[in-house]
Design an enzyme around this catalytic site. Sequence first.
Site, PDB file in Angstrom:
ATOM      1  N   GLU A 143       1.102  -0.877  -0.103  1.00 36.40           N
ATOM      2  CA  GLU A 143      -0.328   0.260  -0.051  1.00 36.40           C
ATOM      3  C   GLU A 143       0.777   1.770   0.015  1.00 36.40           C
ATOM      4  O   GLU A 143       0.490   1.776   1.050  1.00 36.40           O
ATOM      5  CB  GLU A 143      -1.190  -0.178   1.244  1.00 36.40           C
ATOM      6  N   GLU A 296      -6.788  -7.591  -0.252  1.00 32.18           N
ATOM      7  CA  GLU A 296      -7.966  -7.655   0.349  1.00 32.18           C
ATOM      8  C   GLU A 296      -9.153  -7.047   0.461  1.00 32.18           C
ATOM      9  O   GLU A 296      -9.253  -6.047  -0.190  1.00 32.18           O
ATOM     10  CB  GLU A 296      -6.626  -6.554   1.621  1.00 32.18           C
TER      11      GLU A 296
END
Length: 627
Positions: A143, A296
Amino acid sequence: MNWFGAAYYPEHWPRERWKKDVRTMGEIGINVVRIGEFSWSVVERKRGEIDFSVLDEAVDLLNSEGIKVIMGTPTCTPPPWLTKEFPEILQKDVNGLVIASGSRRHYCFNSKIYREETSRIVEAFADHFGNDPRIVAWQIDNEFGCHNSTVCFCENCAVAFRDWLKKKYGSIDKLNKAWGTVFWSQIFNDWEEIEPPRRTLTSPNPSLVLDYRRFSSDSAIDYHNLQREIIMRKSEAPITHNLMVNFTEIDYKKLSDSIDFVSWDNYIVGDYDPDLQALNHDLMRSLKKQPFLVMEQQPGRVNWRAVNPSYESSQLSFWVKQSFAHGAFGSLIFRFRQLPFGSEQFHTGLIDYDGEPTERAQAFSKAIEKLTDWSVVVPQREAAIYIDYENFWINDTDNLNNKFDLLIDGILPVYKSVRSLGYNVDFVFPGDSLEGYLLAFVPSSFKLERCFVEELRKFKGDIFFTALTDQKDGRNFIRKTEESFITELMGLRVVDAGGIETKVEISFADHVFNGSFVVEKILPSEDCEVLAVYLNGPFTNHPALIKRANMYYLSTVPEIVSFQTLLIEAGIERKASGPGRVIKGESNTILQNPFPHSITMEVGGKDYTLNEYEVRRVQTGLSKNNR
């Protein structure tokens, strides 16, 4: 093979528990697990003492259940010994304050020391796992930009920024002209005089800010490529990075050129809006015009919101199926097991704190059964919405209405309106073709690139522009009329504009609809048709909507119902009605009910009743009996 899995961190649990966890994964139907991206201090407890035994044993156990592995490089969490030894790798914020260690993502992309340490640990991972056939993909870092970490203001970045500017402009005189530094006596004589746009008493130079955002995005991508090149030399497994929901700080289109497939993290960041999640799915698919992976998937409650609500397990089933309807080839839950310690202890998982499967595990398992035989959905080309990531950065500098958010207030209402009429949506970017699309939308695109203007010129379908489009150029200057692409395309001039606090009313085809955020006073050419006027506000009785050939220009920001009405009145065919959503693929049409109650929707002249959170495939032609 479709991928179904979860993030798993064996280092969080006693070794004697691992076999049971892996066996439970097999029972659920998991076939891929992501590990490793937070493991640096586990693998290298002290400098130079690298030990992969924890990850090795985990990979062996996962393989015993036929489960493959996505291996993460651990660079988003530098270990304490490293930041203690080299505190200069830490970021600084806009106020010049050091971002302390003790969390994650606190390193600077432009730290030469951290880049050297990154190369060293990634090389070790690639040497150890590069030829392992059980590793089906690599995730680089984790991320990029999360927690507002894209833009750093440290001295490492100041030096790198000056080098970036030298390559872009060549001379300080060209930079002064490009930035308009004559304003407020900001003329530079030397590159060393240029600093990052740290905190100032009032707005810093908007041209400097835009270039710094470009530089910051490039820095993240360059750091990614540093790792990519190491892994590519030692492994043939595909490489990805997990992108984020509603995230615009990094040019994801540019980053997508450096990954083999797009993956992203599907989280609900505010009030649940199934269209906002769908928008992100479509955006991720559009980046490479390829199927994507949900790396995710939020299983239920998260830990990082101000208020962390609970969600029904049946919603998880819908979220997973929705991603497949929009072109995903897999979905991994974050996380496999809930953790009683650390910063994510309130985040739910498939397995609870005691290690027992939850209702979410059952819902995910049932979703896997339904989706195992799904071929990847390739939505037909119908509607295209233009995005340029630099426009998000321009939106963050001085604006007519600084409450306006380009993604949520500008693009999402257009997306929702188009989807509610039953159209598939792709996103297109500078350099993309519009060939094959029926409709094109350019919502509040502050800056237009010439290459895309040429695509618009060739396009035969209807084109819809909304306010603020073509307001700026690549320097973040207001564009002059003689340079305006909108004037060139539509023959109109924007002669005045203002931000508004309250809605304005617009009269169009016996309807009254609302505009918000900004209004523009436009002067159309003689060959333009005025379709709507303002009923109130600063430009009462002036044109609000004009048409020229196949192009429409709306001089305000539309609300969802308003824009939907506008499209219908403009002659755009409604292909579906009702609260559900439809995706048309090459061989199947997919009907979706994102609500906790049954709905009826009409598609192609036929009515369908869908149960709560139902996602149904029907053959093209929409036979009611084919599910």
